[in-house]
Structure formats: C-alpha cells, structure tokens
Design an enzyme around this catalytic site. Structure first.
Site, PDB file in Angstrom:
ATOM      1  N   GLY A  46       0.871  -1.201   0.111  1.00 39.81           N
ATOM      2  CA  GLY A  46      -0.030   0.173   0.106  1.00 39.81           C
ATOM      3  C   GLY A  46       0.790   1.387   0.003  1.00 39.81           C
ATOM      4  N   GLN A  51       2.982   9.992   1.361  1.00 43.44           N
ATOM      5  CA  GLN A  51       4.272   9.292   1.317  1.00 43.44           C
ATOM      6  C   GLN A  51       4.818   9.798   0.094  1.00 43.44           C
ATOM      7  OE1 GLN A  51       2.289   5.082   2.235  1.00 43.44           O
ATOM      8  NE2 GLN A  51       4.351   5.034   3.488  1.00 43.44           N
ATOM      9  N   CYS A  89       6.041  -0.392   7.113  1.00 47.54           N
ATOM     10  CA  CYS A  89       5.551   0.712   6.333  1.00 47.54           C
ATOM     11  C   CYS A  89       6.964   1.229   5.478  1.00 47.54           C
ATOM     12  CB  CYS A  89       5.294   1.871   7.191  1.00 47.54           C
ATOM     13  SG  CYS A  89       4.795   3.576   6.430  1.00 47.54           S
ATOM     14  N   LEU A  90       6.564   1.599   4.293  1.00 48.37           N
ATOM     15  CA  LEU A  90       7.665   2.032   3.455  1.00 48.37           C
ATOM     16  C   LEU A  90       8.324   3.270   3.860  1.00 48.37           C
ATOM     17  CD1 LEU A  90       6.244   1.504  -0.079  1.00 48.37           C
ATOM     18  CD2 LEU A  90       7.735   0.107   1.039  1.00 48.37           C
ATOM     19  N   HIS A 131      -4.163   1.287   7.723  1.00 49.15           N
ATOM     20  CA  HIS A 131      -2.996   1.489   7.837  1.00 49.15           C
ATOM     21  C   HIS A 131      -2.788   2.993   6.923  1.00 49.15           C
ATOM     22  CE1 HIS A 131       1.944   1.328   7.988  1.00 49.15           C
ATOM     23  NE2 HIS A 131       1.640   2.015   6.825  1.00 49.15           N
ATOM     24  N   GLU A 132      -3.300   2.713   5.842  1.00 52.74           N
ATOM     25  CA  GLU A 132      -3.335   3.777   4.676  1.00 52.74           C
ATOM     26  C   GLU A 132      -4.108   5.105   5.178  1.00 52.74           C
ATOM     27  OE1 GLU A 132      -0.748   3.699   3.123  1.00 52.74           O
ATOM     28  OE2 GLU A 132      -0.437   1.405   3.153  1.00 52.74           O
ATOM     29  N   HIS A 135      -2.286   7.380   7.465  1.00 54.71           N
ATOM     30  CA  HIS A 135      -1.440   8.569   6.704  1.00 54.71           C
ATOM     31  C   HIS A 135      -2.127   9.529   6.097  1.00 54.71           C
ATOM     32  CE1 HIS A 135       2.385   6.307   6.520  1.00 54.71           C
ATOM     33  NE2 HIS A 135       1.875   4.973   5.828  1.00 54.71           N
TER      34      HIS A 135
HETATM   35 NI    NI Z   1       2.773   3.217   5.637  1.00 54.83          NI
END
Ligand code: NI
Length: 173
Positions: A46, A51, A89-90, A131-132, A135
């Site tokens: 995701g 991000q 998470c990226l 999670h997204e 953000h």
């Molecule tokens: Ni993330």
C-alpha cells in the site's frame, strides 16, 4: 512513468492532515499511476499520497490478491473486533512491529473513475486500509506500537541504515 521518492519518518508531510480531492481529474489519474509504479518498485502492499509528498486524500493498495485499487477520500464506516499483527511501512523501512487494528472493516470512498464505492475487508486488506487511512490523517503505525522501548531501538537502527545508504549513494554518484 516516474518512480516517486518515498518520504521517510521525520518528513513533515507525513504528519499533515491531507486535503480532500474534489474531482478525479487527469492530474489525479497520473498521480495514481505513479503511485502504483512506486509501490511495486518498493515492494509495498500500500502507498498513501503523503508518502510521495502529496498531501491529498488518496491511497493505492495491492495485497497480492490480484485486485489492486486506488481509494480517493476514503472513510472508515465501521470496524469489527481488534486483533494484533505485525505491521511495516515504506516510510519506516525495515521496521516491523505489532499493532492493534480492526479485524474487519467497511470503507467507503471513490474509485479511480470517480465513482462511489464501498469495500468490506478482513485480514491483510483490512489492515492495509486502516494503515493507509492513518497516513491521510498524519498518523503512522509507529504511533500505535505499545512496546516503545523496542520501537526506539528499531528506529535508531533504521536511521543508521538510512544514513549509510545515503552515504553510499553519494559515493557512487
Ligand atoms: Ni505506511
């Protein structure tokens, strides 16, 4: 399509509340394509617009079930049961820690064609959606980690790794 730079924890854009998208126009469609490209290049499941430095309410998800999708102006309508599982998470590369999330969720939003959609999900997809969405509200999974001592250690190691990668990139450039 260009791969976009993924912002890392500590970047201000990750802590901003993202703005709603009025219309899924060509610019947004291009952004969605670039976000897919970036998510796949980084092996993520995701990716949220903040991000990649864009403070807009949009994310893309592909949990590997063959149905990648984008969700614009997503809202959590309802959640059922809480379960704890590891999350990453990226924007926090290499850190995986347990976090409590709803086991099942219902989301609504708009799709890539600007049509209203409702999504019901369990398992990894339910976790990814929550999670997204976080953000887009300037929140990150590390905020929900209960074991702060281990988290601090993991984050310190991550910063060392990122600094090394940056130094190596400078040398090779
Ligand atoms: Ni993330």
């Amino acid at each position: 399509m260009p791969k976009l730079e993924v912002r890392k924890i500590g970047d201000d854009v990750l802590r901003q509340v993202a703005a709603p998208i009025r219309k899924v126009n060509e610019d947004i469609k291009t952004l969605i394509k670039d976000m897919y490209e970036t998510m796949y290049a980084e092996n993520g499941v995701g990716l949220a617009a903040p991000q990649v430095g864009v403070s807009k309410r949009l994310f893309v998800i592909d949990v590997g079930d063959g149905e990648p999708f984008a969700l614009v102006n997503p809202e959590l309508v309802k959640g059922w049961n809480e379960i704890e599982d590891n999350e990453g998470c990226l924007s926090v590369p290499g850190v995986y820690m347990p976090v409590k999330r709803f086991e099942k969720v219902r989301f609504k939003g708009r799709n890539e064609k600007d049509r209203a959609v409702t999504i019901e999900a369990t398992g990894l997809l339910a976790r990814a959606l929550q999670h997204e969405l976080d953000h887009l509200d300037g929140k990150m999974f590390v905020d929900l980690v209960e074991d702060k001592l281990t988290l601090d250690k993991e984050l310190a190691e991550m910063r060392v790794r990122l600094a090394q990668e940056k130094a190596e990139a400078t040398v090779s450039a």
